[in-house]
Scaffold this active site. Sequence first.
Site, short mmCIF file in Angstrom:
data_model
loop_
_atom_site.label_atom_id
_atom_site.label_comp_id
_atom_site.label_asym_id
_atom_site.label_seq_id
_atom_site.Cartn_x
_atom_site.Cartn_y
_atom_site.Cartn_z
N LYS A 147 -39.64 -22.58 -23.96
CA LYS A 147 -38.78 -23.22 -22.89
C LYS A 147 -37.14 -22.52 -23.56
CE LYS A 147 -37.71 -27.14 -21.14
NZ LYS A 147 -36.64 -26.52 -20.38
N ASP A 179 -33.24 -22.32 -23.45
CA ASP A 179 -32.51 -23.72 -22.83
C ASP A 179 -31.72 -22.86 -22.20
OD1 ASP A 179 -30.42 -25.46 -22.70
OD2 ASP A 179 -29.86 -25.76 -24.84
N GLU A 232 -35.74 -25.28 -28.03
CA GLU A 232 -36.16 -26.43 -27.22
C GLU A 232 -37.15 -27.10 -26.41
OE1 GLU A 232 -33.96 -28.57 -22.40
OE2 GLU A 232 -34.17 -26.25 -23.18
#
Length: 343
Positions: free
Chosen positions: A46, A48, A191
């Site tokens: 994931k 950022d 993240e």
Amino acid sequence: MKRGSGSPAGRPARSGPPLPGLTPMLATAGVLPAPAEDEQWGYETKWDGVRVLAFLEGGRVHLRSRNDLDITVSYPELEDLGSRLGNGQIVLDGEVVAFGPDGRPSFARLQKRMHVGQAAEAQRLSRTDPARYLIFDLLHLDGSATIGLPYRQRRQLLEGLDLDGASWQCPAYFAGNGAMVLQASQELGLEGVVAKRLASTYRPGRRSPDWRKIKNLRTQEVVVLGWQPGNGRRAGTIGSILVGVPDDGESAANGLRYAGKVGTGFTDAALDALHRQLTPLARPTPALPAPPPRAFTVGAQWVRPELVAEVAFGEWTPDGRLRHPVWRGLRPDKSVSEVRLES
């Protein structure tokens, strides 16, 4: 850990030009799939950054934000992506990220790029604060929509494009072993991860449980309701930002509730920019069905609820406020109607 890979399993039949009004599929907040289902899922980092769809045709690239704004001028380093992929019709989905000196994504650094609409300024920033497009999905290829194909097959087609340039790449995904992928993201200070069901189709504009975001850092999108003047070094400017979230957790259209105030995480430049943006949005009363406790909002300057921001925080208090929130920045790529409570 098995990396998802493989040769393209045949290209889809031609079905016309890229879909009009195409918007990104969205993930739901959640936890890792159960171990018994692990092999049915693919896992990605994931990132950022900000979500971007890239429309490529005739050697040209056109960039659209998550809320369908034209942001092509903001990222000139991606211009050559069009010529790299030739004259075909292609639509890519990914995240634009800026990396800090430590090699990790820096949302603060990306903030400098997100508001830029002047070509000369964007060119300058592309040299001082370069962005990179991390591509994770393929929505259209050779004049054919691919959104009806399973995620695993879309990834095979995407990897077949051999995307690796100075300002873009296609990071790996991993089939199964979600716990190991999440642990690796924690150790690298990232993240979190996004889990995607390998058999899932792409559902434009829909928030689907077939995609799950599992975060290492707790963040929440909030609606800016107003601000309080500062003291001391911040005298004459913003001291804290008053924020709200959907009253029912799901839709700001059903009303907002007060979620607290954010007083840390700002740079002086960010405060100056916020002051300029909030001044013309002034209104005499809070945009809330129920006013917040006056003790928490003395001297508040209320604004129309038009801006979305992101904060990091520790936890929710029993009365529904953010504990220890830290400002991460405005999210011009997101609209108020999109704000949801994170699980």
